[in-house]
Motif scaffolding. Structure first.
Motif, PDB file in Angstrom:
ATOM      1  N   THR A   1      -5.506   1.529  -4.659  1.00 55.41           N
ATOM      2  CA  THR A   1      -5.030   0.521  -3.691  1.00 55.41           C
ATOM      3  C   THR A   1      -5.729  -0.780  -4.027  1.00 55.41           C
TER       4      THR A   1
ATOM      5  N   HIS B   1      -3.938   9.623   0.635  1.00 57.15           N
ATOM      6  CA  HIS B   1      -3.377   8.302   0.856  1.00 57.15           C
ATOM      7  C   HIS B   1      -2.078   8.313   1.661  1.00 57.15           C
TER       8      HIS B   1
ATOM      9  N   SER C   1       0.819  -1.214   0.000  1.00 58.77           N
ATOM     10  CA  SER C   1       0.000   0.000   0.000  1.00 58.77           C
ATOM     11  C   SER C   1       0.853   1.264   0.000  1.00 58.77           C
TER      12      SER C   1
ATOM     13  N   ASN D   1      -5.040   7.201  -7.619  1.00 62.82           N
ATOM     14  CA  ASN D   1      -4.285   6.330  -6.735  1.00 62.82           C
ATOM     15  C   ASN D   1      -5.116   5.067  -6.547  1.00 62.82           C
TER      16      ASN D   1
END
Ligand code: BLA
Length: 762
Positions: free
Chosen positions: A106, A296, A90, A104
């Motif tokens: 994940t 993030h 991550s 982004n």
């Protein structure tokens, strides 16, 4: 194309609150969108309803397709190599750009699916945290702070600085999972939550379980509208599809919790789990009073704070525990030392301060042999004694450790002043003897954020649960409780008790031995004195007696005509009495000698002893014209003069107790016998005896006297006709005892008596 959503529509009510499946809500928060790919085909099987808001493609355009529906071939290739690495990191999410916006992604696996959670960078930049700076700060905290509280405060401050939340709290669970705010960093205008306590019901068990697996979650806007997850409705074969979002970051939160936060006036949260030994130790809980999306990498920074704090919890707690246990150990070894040094530890050292500090107790009591030995602050005697009886009756094997004695010893709340908490061990099962360490009551005020008993309320619809609406301070005063006992204190108390038990047992044995020794000494002296006394008194008595006899004889021999017959008779009686007295003294002397004299054994031919005795008694035998029949007797290891005495006594009796007009016959026989040959006599088994009997045909005696006959001063025929002291047979018995043998008597009145001796053979 049919599309359906997988939103979980179960209603939470009073009966299933703890079972609300919060990991499969079937919806997400709207600050990103979610795709669920089939693991093998990489086709999009789930898509959140809000995809168009980010990539301008509605779920209909994505479901059943490859990611190439919106990614270039090149980006898709990059994605494929990214997921091949197997471990999804991550800290290095998959990043792609679409129309100049960076996203982004994940990624994590969930069952047969890969979950992609896609968020745009809020300001379009990556915003990498300065790990060097962060690490440097951690190291300086580590060096600066000794105690956990201080460290938590630093972490709270730092987390707020990095994340910008209005309030950051370090929230610690107690063993029941009630939580307390132990450190807080907040916007200055906000009220403090520091020191407030929250009931365990605020975070149900399944939520806590989930937070162990997934250490970070964010609610970006408490007023958000949940976004359903959609999937293709293929012929209904998998009618009840669901997607496990346990490890997801976008997961939609439980409506009850949303309601809770709204009641609290909170606009957004970030929560990070603090774990110890695979258990939830606490949380870093961040509140914002308006919506807030944390990017993030900043989330990762905050998570790092969590990891850092987590790594230090054990160290600091162990350091604190270690400090305590060092003190405890020192007191324990001091107490053990005292125990080993003092034979009478309980009397001498029960007030030793070390006995208290080994368990950090405010009082201790040893109850031993019905006596209380008190140390420090303890309840009154009339309260302690029943307490020990109660503990012995209920906890003598297990012992008892509690910080709330009234829970088990109900209706004795008055004891709490000095004995709210106790450690109890029995000292000897089956007795009330025991030892307790006591702790005083610590009255505690708990600042509950709202009444914990009203943490859950039923709302208007009846069953639907609702978190409490009021978080106004609700103070609970906790009484009758002491500070909890630490492991080291409990174990020190156990170790000490074990040694004390050994000490007591040893003392008991030692005392017993001492008592036996003293008793033995006393007995020996008493025996000596007795022998002395006998000897002196018999000698002292014999002398005047002899004088009386001599004078009496002189008077009688003189043939004095002046003496009347009456006087003569009186003198005669006097002489007779003196003679009897002398015999008695003689016999007593013999009897006491039989027991006390040194016993010198010698192998002797008993025939010789018998012949000597018969010789000695020849005048009496002749007088009575008695016939003595004898057989050869064995050679035995005996005390010669005692066997001589034995034969004299037995034969004298046989000659004395004769029947008038009947020739006395005495049969002396000898044989070997064992227990089987002598059924009437309890001889030890498997041993052989020389059985020598003296049978006469005299007056005999009643059977009932058979056993009593060997007692001192037992006279069977107390008349002038048969004079005697009643000691003769007692002497015989003692002699046989000295030879580890037995003597028995058997008789028929008017028929005769038989005395049998059993000497051990070999
Ligand atoms: C979850 N409750 C939570 C969470 C916290 C709290 C921290 C984790 C979710 C999150 O990230 O916000 C409680 N939050 C607190 C407390 C403070 C705080 C104590 O800031 C103190 C300052 N909650 C109730 C009741 C129920 C309930 C009565 O009060 C149900 C019976 C349920 N709480 C509940 C559920 C979750 C939760 C189901 C899980 C939410 C989720 O992750 O979906």
């Amino acid at each position: 194309m049919n599309i359906k959503n997988i939103v979980n529509r179960d209603i939470v009510n009073l009966t299933n609150c703890e079972h609300e499946p919060i990991h499969i809500p079937g919806s997400i928060q709207p600050h990103g969108f979610l795709l669920g790919l089939d693991n093998d085909s990489l086709l999009i099987e789930f898509c959140s309803a809000n995809s168009a808001a980010f990539i301008k493609l509605a779920p209909e355009a994505l479901l059943g397709k490859h990611l190439t529906a919106f990614l270039s071939e090149e980006a898709f290739g990059a994605f494929r190599s990214y997921i091949k690495t197997d471990t999804f990191d991550s800290s290095r999410p998959f990043v792609f750009t679409l129309d100049d916006i960076s996203f982004n992604t994940t990624i994590h696996p969930s069952g047969n699916h890969l979950i992609l959670e896609i968020e745009p960078f809020p300001d379009g930049t990556l915003n990498l945290p300065n790990l060097y700076n962060q690490t440097r700060k951690f190291v300086s905290y580590m060096e600066k702070t000794t105690y956990l509280g201080e460290l938590c405060q630093n972490i709270a401050d730092e987390t707020r600085q990095i994340t910008g939340y209005d309030r950051v709290m370090i929230y610690k669970f107690d063993p029941e999972y009630n939580g307390e705010v132990i450190a807080e960093s907040r916007r200055q205008d906000l009220d403090s939550f520091s020191g407030q306590k929250y009931p365990h019901t605020d975070i149900p068990a399944q939520a806590r379980e989930l937070y162990i697996k997934n250490p970070l979650r964010m609610i970006a806007d408490i007023n958000y509208e949940p976004v359903p997850l959609l999937t293709l409705d293929n012929t209904g074969e998998k009618s009840n599809k669901s997607l496990d979002l346990s490890l997801s970051i976008l997961r939609s939160v439980s409506p009850i919790h949303v309601e809770y936060l709204k009641n609290m006036g909170v606009g957004a949260t970030l929560t990070i789990s603090l774990l110890q030994n695979q258990k939830l130790w606490g949380l870093i809980a961040c509140h914002h009073y308006s919506p807030k999306i944390l990017p993030h990498y900043t989330r990762l920074s905050a998570l790092l704070h969590g990891h850092f704090l987590t790594s230090q919890i054990a160290v600091r707690e162990t350091a604190e525990e270690f400090e305590v246990s060092q003190g405890v150990e020192k007191s324990l070894s001091e107490s053990l030392e005292l125990l080993h040094q003092h034979e009478d530890f309980i009397e001498a050292c029960h007030q030793s301060p070390a006995l208290l500090t080994l368990a950090n107790a405010s009082g201790s009591v040893i109850f031993y042999n019905n006596k209380l030995y008190k140390n420090g602050e303890v309840p009154a005697d009339d309260e302690l004694i029943p307490l020990f009886s109660f503990l012995a009756a209920n906890y003598s094997t297990s012992g008892l450790v509690t910080n709330e004695l009234t829970k088990t010893y109900t209706e004795h709340a008055n004891l709490s002043k000095f004995a709210a908490g106790i450690i109890y061990h029995s000292l000897a099962p089956g007795t009330p003897d025991g030892i307790v360490w006591l702790r005083k009551e610590r009255i505690e005020t708990i600042n509950w954020a709202g009444n914990p008993k009203k943490a859950v309320i039923e709302n208007a619809e009846g069953l639907r649960l609702s978190p409490r609406k009021s978080f106004e301070l609700w103070m609970e005063v906790v009484k009758y409780k002491s500070v909890s006992w630490r492991k080291t204190e409990i174990s020190a108390a156990g170790t000490f008790t074990y040694s004390l038990q050994k000490h007591i047992n040893f003392r008991v044995i030692l005392d017993q031995e001492n008592r036996n020794r003293i008793l033995n000494d006393e007995l020996r002296t008493a025996n000596k004195e007795l022998a002395n006394l006998n000897w002196i008194s018999t000698h002292d008595l014999k002398e005047p007696l002899r004088k009386i006899q001599i004078f009496a004889s002189k008077v009688l021999d003189r043939e004095d005509p002046d003496l009347s017959a009456m006087v003569k008779d009186s003198v005669e009686r006097m002489r007779f009495a003196a003679e009897k007295m002398q015999m008695l003294i003689e016999d007593i002397l013999t009897y006491s000698k039989t027991g006390n004299m040194e016993k010198v054994f010698k192998t002797m031919d008993l025939n010789i002893i018998l012949s000597n005795v018969l010789e000695e008694l020849s005048i009496n035998i002749e007088e009575k014209q008695a016939i003595v029949n004898r057989v050869p007797l064995p050679e035995l290891n005996v005390i010669p003069f005692q066997v001589h005495q034995l034969f004299v006594n037995l034969l004298t009796n046989a000659i004395k107790f004769t029947r008038e007009g009947i020739t006395p016959v005495i049969d002396i026989r000898s044989t070997i016998a064992d227990s089987e040959d002598t059924p009437g006599i309890m001889l030890p088994r498997d041993r052989k005896y020389h059985q020598i009997s003296f049978a006469d045909n005299g007056i005999g005696f009643e059977k009932e006297y058979q056993n009593r006959i060997f007692g001192v001063f037992q006279r069977l025929h107390p008349s002038h006709k048969y004079p005697g002291t009643g000691i003769g047979l007692a002497i015989c018995k003692k002699i046989m005892d000295n030879h580890r043998g037995f003597i028995t008597a058997d008789a028929e009145p008017g028929q005769g008596a038989t005395f049998t001796l059993f000497f051990p053979a070999g």
